[in-house]
Design a protein around this motif. Structure first.
Motif, PDB file in Angstrom:
ATOM      1  N   GLU A  95       4.664  -5.995   7.995  1.00 38.90           N
ATOM      2  CA  GLU A  95       5.886  -5.959   8.797  1.00 38.90           C
ATOM      3  C   GLU A  95       6.014  -7.223   9.642  1.00 38.90           C
TER       4      GLU A  95
ATOM      5  N   TYR B  10      -7.027   6.517  13.369  1.00 34.10           N
ATOM      6  CA  TYR B  10      -5.954   5.580  13.015  1.00 34.10           C
ATOM      7  C   TYR B  10      -6.513   4.174  12.803  1.00 34.10           C
TER       8      TYR B  10
ATOM      9  N   GLY C 254       0.674   7.666   6.922  1.00 38.21           N
ATOM     10  CA  GLY C 254       2.075   7.278   6.802  1.00 38.21           C
ATOM     11  C   GLY C 254       2.487   6.230   7.816  1.00 38.21           C
ATOM     12  N   TYR C 255       1.828   6.230   8.976  1.00 38.29           N
ATOM     13  CA  TYR C 255       2.139   5.230   9.993  1.00 38.29           C
ATOM     14  C   TYR C 255       1.553   3.855   9.650  1.00 38.29           C
ATOM     15  N   ILE C 256       0.590   3.819   8.720  1.00 33.32           N
ATOM     16  CA  ILE C 256      -0.029   2.536   8.392  1.00 33.32           C
ATOM     17  C   ILE C 256       0.509   1.981   7.072  1.00 33.32           C
ATOM     18  N   THR C 257       0.671   2.873   6.103  1.00 28.37           N
ATOM     19  CA  THR C 257       1.062   2.412   4.780  1.00 28.37           C
ATOM     20  C   THR C 257       2.553   2.074   4.752  1.00 28.37           C
ATOM     21  N   GLU C 258       2.939   1.361   3.712  1.00 23.20           N
ATOM     22  CA  GLU C 258       4.342   0.957   3.609  1.00 23.20           C
ATOM     23  C   GLU C 258       5.110   1.982   2.780  1.00 23.20           C
TER      24      GLU C 258
ATOM     25  N   GLU D 240      -3.070   4.974  22.083  1.00 25.54           N
ATOM     26  CA  GLU D 240      -4.239   5.364  21.299  1.00 25.54           C
ATOM     27  C   GLU D 240      -5.404   4.424  21.551  1.00 25.54           C
TER      28      GLU D 240
ATOM     29  N   GLU E 150      -5.041  -1.832   5.583  1.00 29.03           N
ATOM     30  CA  GLU E 150      -4.503  -3.171   5.843  1.00 29.03           C
ATOM     31  C   GLU E 150      -5.162  -4.241   4.968  1.00 29.03           C
TER      32      GLU E 150
ATOM     33  N   ALA F 207      -6.725   2.118   9.320  1.00 31.62           N
ATOM     34  CA  ALA F 207      -6.023   0.837   9.256  1.00 31.62           C
ATOM     35  C   ALA F 207      -6.937  -0.257   8.705  1.00 31.62           C
TER      36      ALA F 207
ATOM     37  N   LEU G 201      -1.222   9.942  10.017  1.00 28.43           N
ATOM     38  CA  LEU G 201      -1.704   8.615  10.404  1.00 28.43           C
ATOM     39  C   LEU G 201      -1.604   7.647   9.235  1.00 28.43           C
TER      40      LEU G 201
ATOM     41  N   PHE H 210       7.219   8.843  11.171  1.00 26.09           N
ATOM     42  CA  PHE H 210       7.185   7.690  10.299  1.00 26.09           C
ATOM     43  C   PHE H 210       8.273   7.784   9.237  1.00 26.09           C
TER      44      PHE H 210
ATOM     45  N   SER I 299      -2.708  -3.311  13.079  1.00 24.79           N
ATOM     46  CA  SER I 299      -3.546  -2.125  13.249  1.00 24.79           C
ATOM     47  C   SER I 299      -5.014  -2.379  12.950  1.00 24.79           C
ATOM     48  N   ASN I 300      -5.294  -3.364  12.077  1.00 25.06           N
ATOM     49  CA  ASN I 300      -6.697  -3.592  11.723  1.00 25.06           C
ATOM     50  C   ASN I 300      -7.344  -4.636  12.622  1.00 25.06           C
TER      51      ASN I 300
ATOM     52  N   LYS J 204       0.861  -1.168   0.000  1.00 23.66           N
ATOM     53  CA  LYS J 204       0.000   0.000   0.000  1.00 23.66           C
ATOM     54  C   LYS J 204       0.899   1.220   0.000  1.00 23.66           C
TER      55      LYS J 204
ATOM     56  N   GLU K  88       0.636  -2.361  14.509  1.00 21.04           N
ATOM     57  CA  GLU K  88       1.476  -1.978  13.380  1.00 21.04           C
ATOM     58  C   GLU K  88       1.052  -2.709  12.110  1.00 21.04           C
ATOM     59  N   ARG K  89       1.880  -2.638  11.095  1.00 26.29           N
ATOM     60  CA  ARG K  89       1.504  -3.145   9.783  1.00 26.29           C
ATOM     61  C   ARG K  89       1.544  -4.668   9.710  1.00 26.29           C
ATOM     62  N   GLY K  90       0.572  -5.231   9.012  1.00 22.30           N
ATOM     63  CA  GLY K  90       0.538  -6.672   8.839  1.00 22.30           C
ATOM     64  C   GLY K  90       1.745  -7.190   8.086  1.00 22.30           C
TER      65      GLY K  90
ATOM     66  N   ARG L 217       0.511   3.256  19.711  1.00 22.08           N
ATOM     67  CA  ARG L 217      -0.736   2.586  19.300  1.00 22.08           C
ATOM     68  C   ARG L 217      -1.456   2.041  20.515  1.00 22.08           C
TER      69      ARG L 217
END
Lengths: 473, 584
Positions: free
Chosen positions: B262, A292, A334-338, B333, A300, A296, A332, B231, B293-294, A160, B258-260, B330
């Motif tokens: 990763e 966020y 940028g913190y989720i996407t790659e 949050e 995701e 996500a 936010l 980031f 995150s999801n 992403k 965090e990201r899946g 996170r």
């Protein structure tokens, strides 16, 4: 959820009842009294006094009260004659192969005059989270034909990668060029585009549709259009419709899907509108505290799954208010996407296209997609060396503006020249120019060869020996 | 049994829960979604649910289990990958497919696997909590010590050797209140720290193989560190490098919100990476907790507690454990989100007023300790928490509350990252309060002058930043040669020492011994350069020396050839740099 396995169904109400007990309408929210047991997330149908029908969704359910968010304007609704019917199920989208080549509105209804999609398969649009254990590491290099992306911020399948842009910058042209040129090397697999527009103008929408049409991509495209004149509340649903379609095509039809989501800023503003109507405690800049988490659940949904052939690559576009990258939406995201591709007004003014600022852009999955066997053995080193040299060159440019170019050392003057050549020869290309990765790397080496060997610290000596362009002088 | 009165996102209000206690785990609705009671008013309980609540409606049943959220501790934890509430993700995949559907309960540990148990305690002896009953070879790297659970002490009546599952009885203890069966596993409530006898002062560094960390901003075993960064500044890569290369016995890696992809990367790379000491796959000493995150926000809130409880368990066996939490923002949050749903009065930036207390409580669970055990076993938990400040602004509440309690600060800098200086740890802003505690260790185990060299290098970098301001005004050519020499050395420190590539096979890990030789080589070169300059040499000439180029490639010197190559370089440096003065 795109899996064929369905979650056990929540208990449904046998006979849908019409409630005429709205006691308050506030912004996009209806407060319906006397409702015994509305399910959280349940879909409702609202009948207006003039006979029109709208859809909505339960946001908060308690004994005797349900708060419903309306997808669409609340104009024309009143408290005593408007009825609300609870449909006993959560939002679903019928999916089938016939969706390819079609244009839908933000709620998934046909917008092109064609027939409704009829299918046994009706998927919940709020997807379940993909098990991290099932994910496959994205590693296939997608060649976009743009040097700045392919060499410096490589896109891989299942990634992403958003475009952070600003008002008046050519993010749409860049996105269209990527859609047009994106391909795997030596491969012609099943490829399709899912395009979701949230709150963009009809001009922008037409630009994209024309682009898809002129390249013959339209029949391989599913379009969900919510224009700026359409109800803003639909925007909360639109990307989920698109991603549910993408998951169906990717994981059940083995297709490689590129999802373009534009403009995510409008989506977030719709969320903020609902949050403020509910009088929630606001987070930064009035956006809800769960922004966020909410973002996500969209981003995701990109990725690849072990043992399934298809993939979902996301290309969200967002415009940064006042070009501010610290604004909550780009931040936010940028913190989720790659990673992120950042458009620069400075480069735009210098007449560089695509005006992508390499120093703030990043692709986090780049390492998996490049190197020997994927792109070329020297790719990592070339990218690092170019970054470092361009950064130094830009520093020298700032310095020479103060002290004059003559005060710079000889090496620093080379860096200055590299920065110029990088922008004008490497980044800059025609909107219809499709460079192969080898062509892009050749330009990179040509520029780097301005430097003496001792300065090429990021490159292994064997690569310098092999690829360095010997100067004629 | 109670019923649902209200549903709003992850928060459910339940009525009629007689006898329910705070933080009891409940099951909500037909699907039996798992939740935890976080507020009680009479018999009305507010529940945070660890799964998506779509479809839950008022009137659905709510059942209390009467137990607080716990983890199961025993052999089989290592090599596992869990979600935030200790459900094994591989088991979920087998049962549910590639997407996580709701209401599924999975045993945290394999209940059918037989473990070979070797008793070490004597039948008939008196045992107390923490006493070691025997061992199980959990992985080739880690010997799992089976301990007497807390709350049990008495006479060991029976203890068997052989193969057991975690559900079988291995022995019994006669306590004043009756016989207690013993098994290979035990339970612990995640929100309660496992007790210790005594906390010890830090004195041993956690060697990470990362030059900027080990040399300049070291962390002690049992210490706490904070990595805040915007980031793209390399937080996650830093965390993963620590998880890969630090000399802890056991690593717990919490991917919190965090990201899946990763987590996938960790899953794909760790089994193929080798422990630098033993050559075994790193996975054999690692536990992964992945709440991406999801995945549901309440489980994200629980995930850091799950992680630290597992870490404390291995600490109690006497191991040095490192816990990486990516990212604690996170987690904060998630607290904010739940707090907002509870309509609590917000503190700063919408975070709950108890944010600072929760953060402090979490980091306080780190430490080098004397565990609760008859023989006073030492063990440690080191905690490294990443913080993701919005917009890269360190003044926000999560960063500030974390900095108040952690003793190492690795400030990631976006401007360093953007020029590909990695790890992008800013050397002027970062600090470590452990340097004083660790000085004796450096002196005894590394080299007498290490602390001085470190100080000298930091001073040179500080000097550089002052000189850079002048250069901005007058240009580099206007500086005297002596100052140019300082800039030359500081540039070497930055480019040839501080920069370290995580993706290069050799450069990714530098032993502490090699770090010392590298630093000494650069600073010696600097000294020789200054001596030559004093005799009239020019920096431009010195920079052209072949030895200068060799220095810039010393990160690739293999560990095996360390001494020979560095000694040769030292000699060459002395002669060739001095020669420039003679020639000029």
């Amino acid at each position: 959820m795109a899996s064929t396995k369905q979650a056990p169904k929540a208990p449904t109400v046998d006979i849908p009842v019409d409630y005429r007990t709205i006691d308050r309408i506030s912004g996009p929210l209806l407060f319906v009294q006397g409702v015994a047991n509305a399910a959280y997330g349940e879909i409702v149908e609202i009948a207006l006094p003039d006979g029109t029908r709208r859809q909505g969704q339960v946001l908060d359910s308690r004994k005797g009260l349900a708060i419903v968010q309306v997808f669409g304007p609340t104009m024309g609704m009143n408290v005593n004659q408007t009825s609300v019917k609870f449909l006993g199920e959560v939002a679903r989208l019928p999916v089938s192969d016939a969706m390819l080549g079609r244009v839908f509105n933000g709620l998934g209804e046909p917008r092109d005059g064609g027939p409704k999609i009829v299918s046994d398969q009706r998927l919940e649009i709020v997807g379940n989270a993909m098990n991290p254990y099932s994910r496959e590491e994205p590693s296939e290099f997608i060649q976009t034909g743009l040097s700045n992306i392919d060499v410096m911020n490589t896109l891989v399948r299942g990634q992403k990668l958003p475009i952070f842009s600003g008002a008046g910058l050519p993010h749409n042209q860049i996105a269209a060029q990527i859609v047009r040129q994106a391909k795997l090397r030596n491969s012609s697999e099943n490829f399709a585009v899912v395009f979701a527009a949230m709150g963009i103008t009809s001009e922008e929408a037409n630009f994209f549709l024309k682009e898809f049409e002129s390249t013959g991509a339209l029949e391989r495209t599913v379009v969900f259009l919510n224009l700026s004149s359409d109800p803003s509340m639909e925007r909360v649903i639109t990307p989920r419709m698109a991603l549910t379609t993408a998951e169906f095509l990717a994981y059940e039809r083995d297709m490689h899907i590129l999802v373009v989501l534009t403009d995510m800023t409008n989506y977030c503003e719709a969320l903020r509108e609902i949050a403020s109507a509910r009088e929630e405690v606001p987070g930064r800049r009035g956006y809800p505290g769960y922004l966020y988490t909410d973002l996500a659940t969209l981003y995701e949904r990109a990725g690849k799954i072990h043992g399934r052939k298809g993939s979902i690559t996301q290309l969200p576009i967002l415009t940064m208010p006042a070009d501010d990258i610290t604004h909550p939406i780009p931040d936010l995201t940028g913190y989720i996407t790659e990673g992120q591709i950042v458009a620069s007004r400075d480069l735009q003014r210098r007449g560089v296209y695509p005006p992508i600022d390499v120093l703030t852009s990043l692709s986090r999955l780049m390492n998996q997609g490049i190197g020997k066997g994927r792109t070329r053995e020297d790719h990592r080193g070339v990218a690092d060396q170019l970054y470092a040299s361009y950064a130094t060159g830009k520093d020298q440019r700032a310095l020479s503006a103060i002290v004059g170019e003559d005060s710079l050392s000889a090496v620093d003057r080379i860096y200055l020249k590299i920065a110029e050549r990088f922008e004008n020869e490497f980044v800059n290309q025609r909107p219809d120019e499709d460079r192969s990765i080898d062509e892009s790397l050749a330009i990179a080496w040509d520029i780097l060869s301005e430097l003496p060997d001792a300065e090429l610290k990021r490159l292994k000596p064997e690569f310098i020996a092999k690829y360095r362009v010997k100067s004629a002088a | 049994m109670g019923t649902v009165a209200r549903v709003s996102g992850p928060v459910v209000v339940a009525e009629g829960l007689t006898g329910a206690k705070m933080f009891d785990v409940v099951r909500v609705g037909e699907l039996g979604l798992v939740g935890e009671i976080i507020r009680l008013v009479g018999e009305t309980a507010t529940v945070q649910v660890y799964e998506d609540t779509t479809g839950v409606r008022p009137g659905d049943k709510v059942e209390s289990t009467g137990q607080a959220l716990s983890v199961e501790l025993g052999p089989g934890l290592l090599k596992s990958i869990y979600d935030g509430v200790q459900r094994p993700l591989d088991v979920l995949q087998k049962n549910l497919g590639d997407f996580i559907t709701r209401g599924f309960v999975a045993a945290p540990l394999d209940e059918t696997k037989k473990w070979e148990f070797t008793p070490t305690a004597k039948v008939g002896s008196e045992v107390t909590p923490g006493a070691i009953l025997g061992t199980v070879q959990e992985t080739p790297l880690i010997l799992h010590k089976i301990m007497v659970p807390h709350g049990i002490s008495g006479t060991l009546e029976d203890l068997k050797a052989g193969s057991f599952t975690i559900r079988e009885t291995i022995g019994t203890v006669r306590t004043p209140s009756g016989r207690q069966p013993l098994g290979l596993s035990q339970k612990w409530v995640v929100r309660i720290p496992r007790p210790v006898q005594q906390k010890l002062a830090p004195g041993i560094p956690l060697v990470t193989g990362q030059r900027v960390i080990d040399t300049f901003f070291p962390i002690a075993k049992g210490g706490t560190a904070c990595i805040p960064g915007p980031f793209g500044s390399g937080k996650t890569v830093c965390q993963q490098q620590l998880a890969k290369w630090s000399d802890a016995d056991v690593v717990v890696y919490v991917g919190c919100g965090e990201r899946g992809n990763e987590m996938t990367e960790v899953l794909a790379t760790f089994p193929n990476l080798q422990d630098p000491k033993s050559g075994r796959p790193l996975m054999e000493r690692t536990i992964l907790i992945a709440n991406t995150s999801n995945m549901p926000v309440a489980a994200r809130e629980a995930s850091v507690y799950t992680g630290i409880t597992l870490a404390e368990y291995y600490r109690d066996m006497g191991y040095d454990v490192a816990l990486m939490a990516d990212s604690t923002s996170r987690w904060a949050e998630a607290m904010r989100e739940i707090s907002g749903r509870l309509e609590e009065m917000p503190g700063e930036e919408g975070y709950p007023a108890y944010l600072g207390r929760r953060v402090a409580e979490f980091y306080e669970r780190a430490g080098r300790v004397v565990t609760v055990s008859p023989e006073a076993r030492p063990g440690s938990v080191t905690v490294v928490g990443a913080v993701s400040p919005p917009g890269g602004d360190f003044s926000e509440p999560v960063s500030q509350n974390t900095l108040r309690v952690t003793r190492v600060f690795w400030a990631l800098d976006a401007s360093l990252a953007s020029r590909r200086h990695f790890p992008a740890i800013n050397w002027l802003q970062s600090y470590s309060l452990y340097v004083g505690d660790l000085a004796p260790w450096y002196k005894d185990s590394l080299a007498g002058d290490f602390v001085q060299l470190r100080q000298k290098a930091l001073e040179t970098l500080q000097k550089e930043s002052e000189l850079q301001e002048i250069v901005q005004l007058v240009g580099v050519d206007a500086l005297p040669e002596r100052e140019k020499g300082i800039l030359d050395v500081s540039r070497m420190i930055r480019e040839d020492y501080l920069q370290q590539s995580a993706y290069d096979d050799v450069d990714t890990y530098t032993s502490i011994g090699k770090q010392y030789r590298m630093l000494r080589a650069i600073l010696t070169f600097g000294d020789r350069e200054q001596e030559a300059i004093a005799k009239g040499a020019l920096v431009g000439d010195i920079q052209k020396l072949p030895v200068r180029q060799k220095l810039s490639r010393m990160k690739w010197i293999p560990e095996a050839e360390l001494k020979a190559q560095f000694d040769a370089m030292d000699t060459e440096m002395t002669t060739s740099v001095a020669a420039t003065a003679a020639g000029g």
